[in-house]
Design an enzyme around this catalytic site. Structure first.
Site, PDB file in Angstrom:
ATOM      1  N   ALA A  85     -17.306   7.656  14.098  1.00  0.00           N
ATOM      2  CA  ALA A  85     -17.697   8.959  14.007  1.00  0.00           C
ATOM      3  C   ALA A  85     -19.243   9.034  13.755  1.00  0.00           C
ATOM      4  CB  ALA A  85     -17.014   9.602  13.048  1.00  0.00           C
ATOM      5  N   ASP A  86     -19.885   9.988  14.072  1.00  0.00           N
ATOM      6  CA  ASP A  86     -21.214  10.279  13.718  1.00  0.00           C
ATOM      7  C   ASP A  86     -21.421  11.841  13.443  1.00  0.00           C
ATOM      8  OD1 ASP A  86     -24.065   9.131  13.509  1.00  0.00           O
ATOM      9  OD2 ASP A  86     -24.417  10.720  15.100  1.00  0.00           O
ATOM     10  N   THR A  87     -22.233  12.115  12.383  1.00  0.00           N
ATOM     11  CA  THR A  87     -22.561  13.485  12.003  1.00  0.00           C
ATOM     12  C   THR A  87     -23.817  14.013  11.957  1.00  0.00           C
ATOM     13  OG1 THR A  87     -20.340  13.489  10.833  1.00  0.00           O
ATOM     14  CG2 THR A  87     -22.083  15.240  10.069  1.00  0.00           C
TER      15      THR A  87
END
Length: 160
Positions: A85-87
């Site tokens: 994931a990347d935020t």
């Protein structure tokens, strides 16, 4: 949603391409065991080369997944499933990356203080040769913080 396949997933070697205890906890809350393997992918993609913030966070998440999968395979520990994931935070069309210093964190938090902004999280799940990508976004209203509150928050280490 996962209930029909939980018996299969519980037997899989699932790796989270992250060192985040919070992300691990989120996955474990749905009943799955997951190992952590922080990605070594250098997050240097140019957000301007993507047509949307969603495409940017999905590609960053994919690169994290591919790096972790490749490294584990080379070590003889091939995972069944890798999740990454990347935020990213956006404000007025500008993408905010991870702060590089406490001064950078202070500047960022000062800009977000009292503002409504959008947080994008791109998620990638890779099992064998199948890849599923999706993005969620959340509109956040950030309360007004004074200088002392911002410095206190930075001192916790959480923004870094």
């Amino acid at each position: 949603m996962l209930q029909p396949v939980m018996h299969v997933l519980k037997r899989k070697n699932i790796i989270l391409a992250s060192g985040s205890p919070r992300r691990k906890e989120l996955i474990e809350n749905i009943g799955l065991k997951v190992g952590l393997c922080p990605s070594l992918f250098e997050e240097d993609l140019d957000p301007k080369s993507f047509n949307s913030f969603a495409a940017f966070v999905e590609e960053t998440a994919l690169q994290k997944v591919l790096e972790v999968e490749s490294r584990l395979i080379k070590q003889g520990q091939a995972p069944d499933i890798v999740i990454g994931a990347d935020t990213m935070v956006t404000l007025d069309g500008e993408l905010f990356g991870k702060p590089t210093s406490e001064a950078d964190a202070f500047q960022m938090l000062s800009r977000l203080s009292g503002q409504s902004h959008t947080v994008y999280t791109g998620v990638v799940v890779k099992a064998l040769d199948k890849v599923v990508k999706f993005t969620e976004h959340t509109n956040v209203i950030f309360g007004k913080m004074n200088e002392e509150q911002i410095k206190g928050y930075i001192a916790t280490g959480e923004p870094m």
